[in-house]
Scaffold this active site. Structure first.
Site, PDB file in Angstrom:
ATOM      1  N   LYS A 110       0.629  -1.170  -0.208  1.00 29.73           N
ATOM      2  CA  LYS A 110      -0.371  -0.043   0.012  1.00 29.73           C
ATOM      3  C   LYS A 110       1.139   1.128   0.057  1.00 29.73           C
ATOM      4  O   LYS A 110       0.463   2.362  -0.908  1.00 29.73           O
ATOM      5  CB  LYS A 110      -0.802  -0.145   1.248  1.00 29.73           C
ATOM      6  N   ASN A 111       1.961   1.100   0.943  1.00 28.60           N
ATOM      7  CA  ASN A 111       2.901   2.601   1.512  1.00 28.60           C
ATOM      8  C   ASN A 111       3.775   2.624   0.171  1.00 28.60           C
ATOM      9  O   ASN A 111       3.734   3.504  -0.525  1.00 28.60           O
ATOM     10  CB  ASN A 111       3.740   2.861   2.223  1.00 28.60           C
ATOM     11  N   CYS A 122      -5.807   8.653   8.975  1.00 29.65           N
ATOM     12  CA  CYS A 122      -6.282   8.043   9.742  1.00 29.65           C
ATOM     13  C   CYS A 122      -5.286   9.213  10.965  1.00 29.65           C
ATOM     14  O   CYS A 122      -4.860   9.863  10.488  1.00 29.65           O
ATOM     15  CB  CYS A 122      -5.520   6.732  10.277  1.00 29.65           C
ATOM     16  N   ARG A 154      -0.354  14.987  12.962  1.00 28.63           N
ATOM     17  CA  ARG A 154       0.156  14.747  11.516  1.00 28.63           C
ATOM     18  C   ARG A 154       0.577  16.009  10.160  1.00 28.63           C
ATOM     19  O   ARG A 154      -0.307  16.472   9.613  1.00 28.63           O
ATOM     20  CB  ARG A 154      -0.765  14.074  10.546  1.00 28.63           C
ATOM     21  N   ASP A 209       3.824   0.962  12.140  1.00 30.32           N
ATOM     22  CA  ASP A 209       2.649   0.296  11.260  1.00 30.32           C
ATOM     23  C   ASP A 209       2.518  -0.665  12.060  1.00 30.32           C
ATOM     24  O   ASP A 209       1.223  -0.978  11.593  1.00 30.32           O
ATOM     25  CB  ASP A 209       2.914   0.625  10.022  1.00 30.32           C
ATOM     26  N   ARG A 259      -8.969   0.411   4.188  1.00 31.14           N
ATOM     27  CA  ARG A 259      -8.141   1.460   3.497  1.00 31.14           C
ATOM     28  C   ARG A 259      -6.996  -0.442   3.411  1.00 31.14           C
ATOM     29  O   ARG A 259      -5.700   0.315   1.770  1.00 31.14           O
ATOM     30  CB  ARG A 259      -7.739   1.696   4.500  1.00 31.14           C
TER      31      ARG A 259
HETATM   32  C1  UD1 Z   1       4.123   7.326   6.115  1.00 29.66           C
HETATM   33  C2  UD1 Z   1       3.463   6.287   5.786  1.00 29.66           C
HETATM   34  C3  UD1 Z   1       2.754   5.488   7.525  1.00 29.66           C
HETATM   35  C4  UD1 Z   1       3.889   5.106   8.107  1.00 29.66           C
HETATM   36  C5  UD1 Z   1       4.569   6.489   8.355  1.00 29.66           C
HETATM   37  C6  UD1 Z   1       5.723   6.691   9.013  1.00 29.66           C
HETATM   38  C7  UD1 Z   1       2.538   5.994   3.999  1.00 29.66           C
HETATM   39  C8  UD1 Z   1       1.142   5.881   3.055  1.00 29.66           C
HETATM   40  N1  UD1 Z   1       1.887   6.143   4.727  1.00 29.66           N
HETATM   41  O1  UD1 Z   1       2.915   8.405   6.218  1.00 29.66           O
HETATM   42  O2  UD1 Z   1       2.021   4.357   6.976  1.00 29.66           O
HETATM   43  O3  UD1 Z   1       3.703   5.480   9.046  1.00 29.66           O
HETATM   44  O4  UD1 Z   1       4.881   7.263   6.799  1.00 29.66           O
HETATM   45  O5  UD1 Z   1       6.849   5.274   8.835  1.00 29.66           O
HETATM   46  O6  UD1 Z   1       3.135   5.579   3.091  1.00 29.66           O
HETATM   47  N2  UD1 Z   1       5.564  15.208   9.984  1.00 29.66           N
HETATM   48  C9  UD1 Z   1       5.790  16.801  10.575  1.00 29.66           C
HETATM   49  N3  UD1 Z   1       5.267  17.454   9.077  1.00 29.66           N
HETATM   50  C10 UD1 Z   1       4.959  17.297   7.600  1.00 29.66           C
HETATM   51  C11 UD1 Z   1       5.312  15.852   8.018  1.00 29.66           C
HETATM   52  C12 UD1 Z   1       5.843  14.425   8.605  1.00 29.66           C
HETATM   53  O7  UD1 Z   1       5.384  17.129  11.383  1.00 29.66           O
HETATM   54  O8  UD1 Z   1       5.504  17.803   7.186  1.00 29.66           O
HETATM   55  C13 UD1 Z   1       5.916  14.167  11.695  1.00 29.66           C
HETATM   56  C14 UD1 Z   1       4.745  13.132  11.195  1.00 29.66           C
HETATM   57  O9  UD1 Z   1       3.417  14.705  12.280  1.00 29.66           O
HETATM   58  C15 UD1 Z   1       5.108  12.363  12.209  1.00 29.66           C
HETATM   59  C16 UD1 Z   1       6.798  12.215  11.204  1.00 29.66           C
HETATM   60  O10 UD1 Z   1       6.768  13.216  10.808  1.00 29.66           O
HETATM   61  O11 UD1 Z   1       4.916  12.846  14.124  1.00 29.66           O
HETATM   62  C17 UD1 Z   1       6.127  11.086  10.870  1.00 29.66           C
HETATM   63  O12 UD1 Z   1       5.243  11.535   9.574  1.00 29.66           O
HETATM   64  P1  UD1 Z   1       6.182  11.098   7.585  1.00 29.66           P
HETATM   65  O13 UD1 Z   1       7.240  10.283   7.154  1.00 29.66           O
HETATM   66  O14 UD1 Z   1       5.507  12.116   7.084  1.00 29.66           O
HETATM   67  O15 UD1 Z   1       4.460   9.677   7.718  1.00 29.66           O
HETATM   68  P2  UD1 Z   1       3.774   9.858   6.614  1.00 29.66           P
HETATM   69  O16 UD1 Z   1       4.165  10.340   5.590  1.00 29.66           O
HETATM   70  O17 UD1 Z   1       2.342  10.176   6.913  1.00 29.66           O
END
Ligand code: UD1
Length: 418
Positions: A22-23, A116, A121, A305, A397
């Site tokens: 998925k990711n 989710c 986030r 995850d 999902r």
């Molecule tokens: C992706 C994955 C999710 C996984 C996560 C961490 C997908 C579709 N989803 O989510 O399943 O749990 O990586 O491995 O691939 N953050 C900020 N600012 C930003 C972006 C992120 O502060 O602009 C923080 C987030 O709040 C969180 C952390 O960074 O605490 C990790 O987020 P990120 O690595 O961006 O995860 P996702 O891409 O949302």
């Protein structure tokens, strides 16, 4: 599927083929808009996040069709750069269209992403990076509006290796002028797979150790066919299903080279993992040890995850185990539902202290997010009596045909329509 009922206590046995990741597929589907032609993705999972992304692609003007388990996307006729709120709100990965649309159309308009609920986030890293690449970004009334006739390559250092922000930068940089260098990029396998998908289309992307990625922009892309890697989180969930029910599951297409931190935990707990050719056999029939301490971390650390699913297993593993969640601050919500099933879990800020109990009991619980739902399924498979799990749209999902697969493995599971 909104609710399921599971009558627990059956050891699960049999064989599972792991669906495509998925990711990995979500950023790849966003990447399809960069190319004025057709991209094919084999082993594409039939899950809700993919169906929702297809709706976005079609709204933008792509033609999308299935050829068995291969998804084809023809993005030659894209005419839109706006993503409506109702659809973007369904998943966080809609934010990836920011970089992809900037690269292809020079503008993008999309609402703040949904998905989710795992704490704040924010998307500040995504927005800052788009500005670094030369985009004007305006945020108003819950919407992000970005515009840039031609993104310009730049060196960008992420203060945290965000998966989504890294992907967005890569997407915007592929058609940018000049070279983009990302420092402290995320190193999750899904990043490598996005780079591979783009290289198969002709893009010039180089990955270096320690999270450095270089993208030489402006290279013309071509039609391509990509075979999607299997989903490491789904594989981990079926490994846990074998362990928690004391069963034995043969896992086919397990992406083992990306699961070292996970298999190491299993082996430390005394769960037998045997490799025979392309299969991995997980035998959960032996007595398990608790783990002491486990913390989530960016790849190659233990994946956030799998934190909730692992908590379900530890809830029925004798002794005390502690989990520290370092990625998403609100990812302990499922603990309350596990407690309703008899688990002994104490929460202290970012740590959960789990005292293993001999048995869980069936009751009604509510899933609040995708991986939490997976944890409740696992707990239900082990519990005495019947567990009714509501909010099961979350599991659809990310997990293809989970009820059918569990049932083939011997679970007593039925969907209930309310
Ligand atoms: C992706 C994955 C999710 C996984 C996560 C961490 C997908 C579709 N989803 O989510 O399943 O749990 O990586 O491995 O691939 N953050 C900020 N600012 C930003 C972006 C992120 O502060 O602009 C923080 C987030 O709040 C969180 C952390 O960074 O605490 C990790 O987020 P990120 O690595 O961006 O995860 P996702 O891409 O949302």
């Amino acid at each position: 599927m909104d609710c399921v009922e599971i009558r627990g206590g059956k050891p699960l046995c049999g064989r599972v083929e792991i669906q495509g990741s998925k990711n990995a597929v979500l950023p790849i589907l966003a990447a399809c808009v960069l190319h004025e032609g057709t991209s094919r993705i084999d082993h594409c999972p039939r899950i809700q996040d993919v169906f929702d992304t297809i709706v976005i692609l079609e709204l933008l003007g792509c033609r999308v069709w299935w050829e068995g388990h291969c998804l084809a996307v023809d993005a030659s006729q894209i005419s839109q750069w706006q993503i409506p709120a109702q659809i973007a709100a369904r998943m966080r990965s809609s934010i990836l269209f920011l970089g992809a649309l900037l690269g292809r159309m020079g503008k993008a308009e999309l609402p703040y992403p949904g998905g989710c609920v795992l704490g704040a986030r924010p998307v500040d890293l995504h927005i800052k990076a788009m500005k670094d690449l030369g985009a004007q970004v305006e945020e108003k009334e819950g919407c992000i509006l970005a515009e840039c006739r031609m993104p310009k390559g730049k060196e960008i250092t992420l203060h945290f290796p965000s998966v989504g922000a890294t992907e967005n930068i890569i997407l915007a940089a592929v058609r940018a002028e000049g070279v983009t260098v990302i420092k402290n990029a995320a190193r999750e396998p899904e990043i490598g797979e996005l780079c591979l998908f783009l290289r198969e289309k002709g893009a010039d992307i180089r990955e270096f150790p320690e999270g450095r990625i270089e993208i030489i922009g402006g290279v013309r892309l071509r039609d391509s066919r990509h075979d999607l890697e299997a989903d490491r989180i789904v594989a981990g969930t079926y490994m846990l299903a074998a362990a928690i029910t004391g069963g034995c599951i043969t896992i086919n297409r397990m992406p083992e080279n990306h699961m070292e931190s996970v298999t190491a935990v299993f082996e430390n707990m005394g769960i037998k993992i045997e490799r025979i050719g392309c299969d991995v056999i997980v035998d959960g029939s032996r007595k398990r040890r608790n783990i002491g301490f486990l913390e989530t971390a960016p790849y190659p650390g233990f994946p956030t995850d799998l934190q909730s699913p692992m908590m379900a297993l530890l809830a029925v593993t004798e002794g005390e185990s502690r989990i520290r969640e370092n990625i998403f601050e609100a990812r302990f919500k499922t603990a309350h539902q596990l407690k309703a099933m008899g688990a002994d879990i104490e929460l202290k800020e970012r740590e959960a202290i789990i005292h293993g109990v001999p048995a869980l009991h069936g009751t009604q619980v509510e899933a609040a997010e995708l991986r939490g739902a997976a944890a409740l399924f696992l707990a239900g498979l082990r519990a005495e009596g019947t567990t009714k799990i509501c909010g099961c749209h979350y599991i659809s999902r990310g997990y293809e045909n989970i009820c059918g697969i569990l049932s083939d493995l011997g679970a007593e599971i039925v969907t209930v329509h309310q």
